[in-house]
Design an enzyme around this catalytic site. Structure first.
Site, PDB file in Angstrom:
ATOM      1  N   ALA A 261       0.783  -1.103  -0.025  1.00 58.05           N
ATOM      2  CA  ALA A 261      -0.346  -0.085   0.039  1.00 58.05           C
ATOM      3  C   ALA A 261       0.881   1.298  -0.054  1.00 58.05           C
ATOM      4  O   ALA A 261       0.289   2.513  -0.133  1.00 58.05           O
ATOM      5  CB  ALA A 261      -0.972   0.011   0.957  1.00 58.05           C
ATOM      6  N   ALA A 262       2.237   1.065  -0.277  1.00 64.39           N
ATOM      7  CA  ALA A 262       2.904   2.355  -0.201  1.00 64.39           C
ATOM      8  C   ALA A 262       2.865   2.957  -1.366  1.00 64.39           C
ATOM      9  O   ALA A 262       2.337   4.209  -1.614  1.00 64.39           O
ATOM     10  CB  ALA A 262       4.473   2.066  -0.185  1.00 64.39           C
ATOM     11  N   GLY A 263       2.484   2.373  -2.623  1.00 63.24           N
ATOM     12  CA  GLY A 263       2.124   2.984  -3.867  1.00 63.24           C
ATOM     13  C   GLY A 263       0.547   3.760  -3.751  1.00 63.24           C
ATOM     14  O   GLY A 263       0.349   4.766  -4.335  1.00 63.24           O
ATOM     15  N   ASP A 264      -0.204   2.907  -3.089  1.00 62.99           N
ATOM     16  CA  ASP A 264      -1.782   3.652  -2.750  1.00 62.99           C
ATOM     17  C   ASP A 264      -1.762   4.833  -1.967  1.00 62.99           C
ATOM     18  O   ASP A 264      -2.377   5.903  -2.265  1.00 62.99           O
ATOM     19  CB  ASP A 264      -2.316   2.478  -2.135  1.00 62.99           C
TER      20      ASP A 264
HETATM   21  O1  RIB Z   1      -1.710  -2.343  -3.264  1.00 70.87           O
HETATM   22  C1  RIB Z   1      -1.961  -2.906  -2.285  1.00 70.87           C
HETATM   23  C2  RIB Z   1      -2.903  -3.741  -2.342  1.00 70.87           C
HETATM   24  O2  RIB Z   1      -3.003  -4.837  -3.393  1.00 70.87           O
HETATM   25  C3  RIB Z   1      -3.475  -4.615  -1.082  1.00 70.87           C
HETATM   26  O3  RIB Z   1      -4.104  -4.065   0.061  1.00 70.87           O
HETATM   27  C4  RIB Z   1      -4.182  -5.848  -1.674  1.00 70.87           C
HETATM   28  O4  RIB Z   1      -5.479  -5.841  -1.177  1.00 70.87           O
HETATM   29  C5  RIB Z   1      -4.050  -5.504  -3.244  1.00 70.87           C
HETATM   30  O5  RIB Z   1      -5.231  -5.403  -3.691  1.00 70.87           O
END
Ligand code: RIB
Length: 323
Positions: A261-264
Site C-alpha cells: 500500500a505504499a503506492g496506494d
Molecule cells: O496495493 C496493495 C493492495 O493490493 C493490497 O491491499 C491488496 O488488497 C492488493 O489489492
C-alpha cells in the site's frame, strides 16, 4: 495561486479487499511449506487504500465499488466509514464473496500477493452509470485496475466529460493488456498517470531498469496521451514527466517493514495535494513522505498515515508542509 484550504471532493472508483497477511522470514518456494511469524487480517484493496489515504490527508472522499454479502464485506465497509468515506455508492452483491488478497511479507518488507477479486468483478457498466452523479459531483476521480477495465474506462469518460480531473493508477496491469498499449483515447483523458517500474514497462513496452529507461517509458506514456506521468521507483524515488520535461526526486530513507500500500498511499496523498492547488513537485514530495511512513508499518490501511503524521515527518526532515 495560494493552496486552497477547502476539503477537495474526490471520488474513488475501485476495489475493496480483505488482506490475509502472513509475515514470513522468507518466501517459500514451489512445493515447500514454511512456518511464518505472524498472521493478520487487514482491510485493503488498491481502491479502498487510495480512498483511505486521500481521506486521511484531508480529502472529502466518496467510494464507488462492490463488496460481497459476507463478514469481510461488512468489515471493509465499516473501515471506510470510520475514515469518513461516503460508502453510499458501495453495492453489496448477494451470494458473492468480498475480494480477498493473500499476502506474504518477507523480512525485507517485500511482498507477494494473490488476489481473488470476488465482488470487485461485479463493478459493471450499469453500476458505473448508476454512480455517474457521484463521479460528476466530485472535483477529482481516482481509478485503478482491480475492477474491470471497461468499467474504469467508462468512469473516466464520465469524469472527463464533466471536467472532473482524472488520476489513473493502472495497477495491476491485466494479463490481456500486457505488452499492448492501453487505449490511447482513454489515456488522453487522464490528467495524472501513476505507474511503478513494472507497470510502466508493461504499458510502454520498455524494460525499466534505471532512470534513463524510466524517463523514456514516462515520455512514451505521455506521447500516448497522459498529460502528466509519475513513475514511482521504490527506493529509487519518483520520476515526474510533464510539459516541463522529465525530472526525478530521490526516495526518503526509512526502515522498511512492509511495502504493501505504499503506492496506494502515494496516489491518495498526491491527489489531495494537487486538489489543494499544490504544484506537481510539491504534491509529489508530500506524497513521498506519506508513502515513506506507510512502509515503516505492517499492512495496507493500518499503515496509511494521517495528515498530522505526514506534517510531523516533514518537519523532522526540515521540510515545510505546503498547505
Ligand atoms: O496495493 C496493495 C493492495 O493490493 C493490497 O491491499 C491488496 O488488497 C492488493 O489489492
Amino acid at each position: 495561486m495560494p493552496p486552497s484550504t477547502a476539503r477537495p471532493t474526490i471520488t474513488v472508483v475501485g476495489s475493496i479487499n480483505m488482506d490475509l497477511v502472513f509475515r514470513t522470514p522468507r518466501m517459500p518456494v514451489i512445493g515447500e511449506t514454511i512456518t511464518g511469524e505472524e498472521f493478520r487480517q487487514i482491510p485493503g484493496g488498491k481502491g479502498a487504500n487510495q480512498a483511505v489515504a486521500a481521506a486521511r490527508q484531508g480529502g472529502a472522499v466518496s467510494f464507488v465499488g462492490c463488496v460481497g454479502d459476507d463478514g469481510f464485506g461488512l468489515q471493509s465497509r465499516a473501515c471506510l466509514s470510520a475514515d469518513q468515506i461516503d460508502v453510499q455508492a458501495v453495492t453489496t452483491m448477494a451470494q458473492t464473496s468480498t475480494g480477498v488478497a493473500g499476502i506474504l511479507v518477507d523480512a525485507s518488507g517485500h511482498n507477494c500477493i494473490v488476489l481473488a477479486p470476488g465482488a470487485n468483478a461485479c463493478v459493471s457498466l450499469p453500476l458505473i452509470d448508476a454512480a455517474a452523479p457521484v463521479i460528476q459531483s466530485g472535483q477529482w476521480l481516482i481509478c485503478q485496475l482491480e475492477i474491470p477495465l471497461a468499467s474504469v474506462s467508462h468512469a473516466i469518460d464520465i469524469a472527463h466529460e464533466q471536467g472532473v480531473r482524472v488520476v489513473f493508477n493502472p495497477a495491476p496491469v491485466p494479463e490481456a493488456v500486457k505488452g499492448l498499449p492501453l487505449n490511447d483515447a482513454m489515456l488522453a483523458k487522464v490528467d495524472y498517470l501513476i505507474v511503478n517500474e513494472t507497470e510502466a514497462g508493461q504499458l510502454a513496452g520498455i524494460e525499466v531498469t534505471d532512470l534513463p529507461s524510466a524517463a523514456l517509458a514516462a515520455k512514451t506514456l505521455r506521447g500516448r496521451g497522459a498529460a502528466t506521468v509519475l513513475l514511482t521507483m521504490g527506493e529509487h524515488g519518483v520520476l515526474i514527466a510533464d510539459t516541463s520535461g522529465e525530472r526525478s526526486m530521490p526516495a526518503l530513507k526509512v526502515e522498511v517493514v512492509d511495502t504493501t500500500a505504499a503506492g496506494d498511499t502515494f496516489v491518495g496523498a498526491l491527489s489531495v495535494g494537487l486538489a489543494h492547488g499544490l504544484g506537481i513537485d510539491a504534491a509529489a514530495m508530500e506524497a513521498q513522505c506519506a508513502a515513506a511512513l506507510a512502509v515503516t508499518r505492517l499492512g495496507a490501511q493500518t499503515s496509511i498515515p494521517s495528515r498530522a503524521e505526514v506534517e510531523q515527518f516533514m518537519r523532522s526532515l526540515a521540510m515545510t508542509p505546503s498547505r
